[in-house]
Scaffold this active site. Structure first.
Site, PDB file in Angstrom:
ATOM      1  N   GLY A   1     -21.255  33.274  -0.274  1.00 36.80           N
ATOM      2  CA  GLY A   1     -21.656  33.335  -1.601  1.00 36.80           C
ATOM      3  C   GLY A   1     -22.591  34.396  -2.139  1.00 36.80           C
TER       4      GLY A   1
ATOM      5  N   GLY B   1     -35.394  41.608  -8.222  1.00 31.91           N
ATOM      6  CA  GLY B   1     -35.595  40.160  -7.884  1.00 31.91           C
ATOM      7  C   GLY B   1     -37.223  39.797  -8.055  1.00 31.91           C
TER       8      GLY B   1
ATOM      9  N   THR C   1     -29.212  29.018 -10.469  1.00 27.81           N
ATOM     10  CA  THR C   1     -30.145  29.018  -9.576  1.00 27.81           C
ATOM     11  C   THR C   1     -31.597  29.427 -10.045  1.00 27.81           C
ATOM     12  OG1 THR C   1     -28.417  29.669  -8.187  1.00 27.81           O
ATOM     13  CG2 THR C   1     -30.635  29.992  -7.232  1.00 27.81           C
ATOM     14  N   VAL C   2     -31.540  30.502 -10.933  1.00 24.14           N
ATOM     15  CA  VAL C   2     -32.847  30.871 -11.465  1.00 24.14           C
ATOM     16  C   VAL C   2     -33.293  29.914 -12.597  1.00 24.14           C
ATOM     17  CG1 VAL C   2     -33.905  32.972 -12.568  1.00 24.14           C
ATOM     18  CG2 VAL C   2     -31.939  33.290 -11.326  1.00 24.14           C
TER      19      VAL C   2
ATOM     20  N   LYS D   1     -30.230  48.428 -12.845  1.00 23.68           N
ATOM     21  CA  LYS D   1     -31.542  48.174 -12.326  1.00 23.68           C
ATOM     22  C   LYS D   1     -32.014  49.842 -12.380  1.00 23.68           C
ATOM     23  CE  LYS D   1     -30.492  44.272  -9.724  1.00 23.68           C
ATOM     24  NZ  LYS D   1     -30.143  43.587  -8.513  1.00 23.68           N
TER      25      LYS D   1
ATOM     26  N   LYS E   1     -30.168  42.175 -16.244  1.00 23.10           N
ATOM     27  CA  LYS E   1     -30.278  43.658 -15.960  1.00 23.10           C
ATOM     28  C   LYS E   1     -28.963  44.332 -16.758  1.00 23.10           C
ATOM     29  CE  LYS E   1     -29.843  41.536 -12.749  1.00 23.10           C
ATOM     30  NZ  LYS E   1     -30.158  40.695 -11.875  1.00 23.10           N
TER      31      LYS E   1
ATOM     32  N   GLU F   1     -21.331  38.584  -6.503  1.00 15.61           N
ATOM     33  CA  GLU F   1     -21.196  38.225  -7.918  1.00 15.61           C
ATOM     34  C   GLU F   1     -19.806  37.788  -8.275  1.00 15.61           C
ATOM     35  OE1 GLU F   1     -23.498  38.376 -10.185  1.00 15.61           O
ATOM     36  OE2 GLU F   1     -25.166  39.225  -8.890  1.00 15.61           O
TER      37      GLU F   1
ATOM     38  N   GLY G   1     -32.317  35.290  -5.417  1.00 15.55           N
ATOM     39  CA  GLY G   1     -32.528  33.948  -4.958  1.00 15.55           C
ATOM     40  C   GLY G   1     -33.502  33.147  -6.140  1.00 15.55           C
TER      41      GLY G   1
END
Ligand code: HSE
Length: 429
Positions: free
Chosen positions: A190, A137, A15-16, A208, A108, A193, A305
């Site tokens: 979804g 994010g 995704t990223v 984080k 992270k 993780e 996202g």
């Protein structure tokens, strides 16, 4: 002569990674104008080449091995969006730094476990290691701390930094559903993780927090010293009763430097329902930064996202293209001091829920345990009930965690409790 492009090697096409491809392709002109030079992807790598990825990758060289990608001569910046704190991500990041490439990462876990050695390697080689996308994010919290707030002595850093947990807790509250049901719902959507415990166990958020604490307090990353408690034991009863008393339950990270050392905890806490943290809904993240000069800053935004995370990656990439350099954790890694971990001892009010046998003197016995330990009661309610057991809710005045633990250790001996009592810290925000 036009400026030479900054050339990216992109490791990870999930995704990223695809989000980064889309921004680089769609916003080439804007990025070149802002960076003063073009930014181009030259090569990519991912485990499975055949997967349909809804992006045109035909102009990029393909490497199966991210380490080979990291070492390519036509790559200036290694962008690591694979994930995982050992194995390929670590090896490829180390290889990139050894080969003289800057690194931008969203990882992270990698930095929580190896941030010190990686930052030292980068800085010894005159390179940048950037990680805006790793924390909250799309919220530019690393930039806020390392740049905008650099003139402050930070007092406290707090945040809701796992969107999945916040989704689960707010959905439990709004729909009146139990944890297990909402957990399954989050899984089917979804949101979780691959290892759900990273989310609901508080580990991802703890990673984080440990990164923010390092920047805020000039200490080496100390993830192992974060007091971690996930949301698996948060019951719908507590969510309802907390709401009744004007509070919401959040998986809240708090880091603060005290006279005893660095407190870092990522635990379920009650916060006032009408505070910015209490109002935070769904998968959104919020980071609260408190500095001596600035006071309190609240940053709110999407914590995960495609667009938000790629936005954070590109912020780092454009800084590198501009030639802007900041040490990974705000001061040179060699000057970060080892954190002296302190168990959370800052006093706070507590929410206590218990069920008592409905007999004369039962409540007095509990009140005596609290009083003997120096814990004072602020509010108390006994809820309507039928039968022999009485549900009781107590909110204490500020109490030291050790004093509360001492009182609770004596509850069992009173013989008036049925079931285990629940205690949740109320964080003053
Ligand atoms: N799983 C995380 C979250 C996103 O739910 O916020 C990545 O850290």
């Amino acid at each position: 002569m036009p400026a030479a492009p900054l050339r990216l090697g992109l490791a990870g096409l999930g995704t990223v990674g695809i989000g980064v491809v889309k921004i680089v392709q769609a916003e080439a002109e804007l990025i070149a104008a802002r960076a003063g030079r073009p930014v181009a992807i030259t090569a990519v790598s991912a485990r499975d080449r055949s997967r349909n990825r809804d992006a045109d990758l035909s102009g990029y060289a393909w490497e199966t091995d991210p380490v080979a990608l990291a070492r390519r001569g036509d790559v200036d910046v290694f962008v690591e969006v694979m994930g995982g704190h050992e194995g390929a991500a670590k090896a490829a990041t180390e290889a990139a730094l050894a080969a003289g490439k800057h690194v931008v990462t969203a990882n992270k876990a990698l930095l929580a476990h190896h941030g010190q050695s990686l930052a030292e390697a980068a800085e010894a080689a005159g390179l940048s290691l950037r990680f805006e996308a790793a924390v909250a994010g799309g919220i530019p919290v690393i930039k806020a701390l390392t740049e905008g707030l650099a003139g402050n002595r930070m007092k406290r850093v707090m945040g809701v930094m796992n969107g999945t947990c916040n989704y689960i807790l707010t959905r439990m509250q709004s729909a009146g559903l139990p944890y297990d049901q909402v957990f399954e719902e989050a899984r089917s959507l979804g949101y979780l993780e691959a290892d759900p415990n990273l989310d609901v166990g508080g580990i991802d958020a703890g990673h984080k927090l440990s990164l923010l604490a390092a920047i805020a307090f000039g200490t080496r990353v100390a993830f192992d010293a974060v007091e971690l408690e996930g949301i698996g034991n948060v019951s719908i009863d507590d969510i309802r009763l907390a709401e009744d008393m004007g509070y919401r339950i959040k998986l809240l990270g708090v880091a603060q430097m005290t006279g005893r050392g660095l407190e870092q905890r990522m635990t379920p806490c009650l916060v006032p329902a009408d505070s910015p943290l209490g109002q935070l809904q769904g998968g959104t993240n919020m980071v609260v930064l408190e500095g001596d000069s600035v006071g309190q800053i609240v940053l709110r935004g999407p914590g995960a996202g495609m667009g938000p995370t790629a936005s954070a990656v590109m912020g780092d990439v454009i800084d590198l293209a501009r030639g802007f350099r900041v040490p990974t954790f705000g001061i040179p890694a060699a000057q970060l001091v080892p954190a002296q971990p302190a168990r959370a001892a800052t006093p706070a009010p507590y929410y206590l829920r218990m069920t008592l046998v409905d007999k004369p003197g039962a409540l007095a016995k509990i009140a005596t345990c609290l009083g003997d330990a120096g814990v004072s009661i602020d509010q108390m309610r006994q809820y309507g009930h039928e039968g022999a057991n009485a549900p009781v809710l107590i909110v204490t005045h500020k109490a030291a965690p050790d004093d509360l633990a001492h009182a609770m250790a004596r509850f069992a001996a009173t013989g008036v409790l049925t079931g285990a009592p629940v205690a949740i810290r109320i964080e003053e925000v």
